[in-house]
Design a protein around this motif. Sequence first.
Motif, mmCIF file in Angstrom:
data_model
loop_
_atom_site.group_PDB
_atom_site.id
_atom_site.type_symbol
_atom_site.label_atom_id
_atom_site.label_comp_id
_atom_site.label_asym_id
_atom_site.label_seq_id
_atom_site.Cartn_x
_atom_site.Cartn_y
_atom_site.Cartn_z
ATOM 1 N N ASN A 45 -2.112 -4.117 -4.746
ATOM 2 C CA ASN A 45 -2.779 -2.916 -5.321
ATOM 3 C C ASN A 45 -4.586 -2.883 -4.434
ATOM 4 O OD1 ASN A 45 -4.012 -0.290 -6.381
ATOM 5 N ND2 ASN A 45 -4.101 -1.337 -8.320
ATOM 6 N N LEU A 46 -4.625 -2.472 -3.275
ATOM 7 C CA LEU A 46 -5.875 -2.282 -2.627
ATOM 8 C C LEU A 46 -6.863 -1.620 -3.261
ATOM 9 C CD1 LEU A 46 -4.828 -2.433 1.004
ATOM 10 C CD2 LEU A 46 -5.027 -4.275 -0.436
ATOM 11 N N ASN A 47 -6.321 -0.534 -4.283
ATOM 12 C CA ASN A 47 -7.341 0.159 -5.015
ATOM 13 C C ASN A 47 -8.171 -0.269 -5.833
ATOM 14 O OD1 ASN A 47 -6.112 2.643 -3.703
ATOM 15 N ND2 ASN A 47 -4.562 2.654 -5.423
ATOM 16 N N MET A 48 -8.090 -1.785 -6.223
ATOM 17 C CA MET A 48 -8.844 -2.571 -7.370
ATOM 18 C C MET A 48 -9.685 -2.961 -6.433
ATOM 19 S SD MET A 48 -6.401 -5.917 -7.614
ATOM 20 C CE MET A 48 -7.219 -6.744 -8.936
ATOM 21 N N PRO A 87 -12.641 -1.745 -4.694
ATOM 22 C CA PRO A 87 -13.919 -1.566 -4.720
ATOM 23 C C PRO A 87 -14.629 -1.767 -6.198
ATOM 24 C CG PRO A 87 -12.479 0.191 -3.854
ATOM 25 C CD PRO A 87 -11.468 -0.821 -4.271
ATOM 26 N N GLN A 88 -13.806 -2.188 -7.235
ATOM 27 C CA GLN A 88 -14.210 -2.534 -8.403
ATOM 28 C C GLN A 88 -15.114 -3.758 -8.163
ATOM 29 O OE1 GLN A 88 -11.439 -2.722 -11.571
ATOM 30 N NE2 GLN A 88 -9.875 -1.654 -10.150
ATOM 31 N N ARG A 113 -17.118 -0.856 -0.471
ATOM 32 C CA ARG A 113 -16.589 -0.413 0.768
ATOM 33 C C ARG A 113 -17.669 0.055 1.774
ATOM 34 N NH1 ARG A 113 -11.417 1.646 2.779
ATOM 35 N NH2 ARG A 113 -11.532 1.416 4.934
ATOM 36 N N ASN A 121 6.694 2.072 -4.066
ATOM 37 C CA ASN A 121 6.240 1.298 -4.864
ATOM 38 C C ASN A 121 6.578 1.670 -6.391
ATOM 39 O OD1 ASN A 121 4.221 0.015 -3.510
ATOM 40 N ND2 ASN A 121 2.428 1.160 -4.085
ATOM 41 N N ASP A 132 -12.208 -3.464 5.706
ATOM 42 C CA ASP A 132 -10.642 -3.124 5.498
ATOM 43 C C ASP A 132 -10.220 -4.121 4.955
ATOM 44 O OD1 ASP A 132 -8.340 -1.904 6.363
ATOM 45 O OD2 ASP A 132 -8.119 -2.485 8.402
ATOM 46 N N LYS A 190 3.936 4.353 -1.125
ATOM 47 C CA LYS A 190 3.742 4.918 -2.669
ATOM 48 C C LYS A 190 5.118 5.215 -3.128
ATOM 49 C CE LYS A 190 1.532 8.205 -5.574
ATOM 50 N NZ LYS A 190 0.880 9.512 -5.437
#
Length: 230
Positions: free
Chosen positions: A19-22, A24-25, A29, A7, A80, A4
């Motif tokens: 950006n792996l946070n995108m 679950p859109q 998971r 970044n 993953d 982070k």
Amino acid sequence: MIDKDRNESLPDKIVARINLNMIPQFIPRIEGEPLPNQFLALILDIETTGLNPKTDEIIEFAGLLVVVDGEKGTIEGYLDAYAGLQEPSRQIPKNISQINGLKKADLIGLKFDSERIRRLIDRADVVISHNVSFDKKFISKIHKVDNIKIIWLDTLIIDWHRICGAQNHRLDTLRSIFGIDNLIPHSALGDVLSLVLILRNVINDIPVSKHIFTERLFNMLRKRKFNYKL
């Protein structure tokens, strides 16, 4: 993945690519291990400095380890994921940068997490990409793949014209047909997510994924699991 703190010093366009946070859109998971009748497929994509695996290098890798139902042939979710960038040893040719939007100056000091890549590949029952013959040659440069254990599947073999009227098998064409327009084009993670969304579509009550996750494949995977337990 890049931590982070680092970044914050990277260009927004670079941070967006990893950006792996995108994820679950677009796909749920899944926690825990797969069920007995489920299999793991690693959907991956790479960006490189050129087309020759002997002289060119991987500069971007993305992989999504998804859970596949062994009866329905559907992608249920993901376990993953990893996306990373790596500085090449020399300048990226201008014609390549025009395609993938990456320059060597953007990647200074960046390195792949080789252990994360190894774990994703080693956990997979099958590896999937949109042009396996290209990706496999480059992947073998950064991780020795056990070709006996892993089955490689190429979504280029799907008859896209028959199932959705595509005039060619280019990912941009398929993205347009399936209405996928909010992902970063020609980025490894964007292309992986595009392929996942395409495979999770249903046409004439048949999941697109069934055109690659065949009963013959699942029988082979079941036999492998059974023999391994023996």
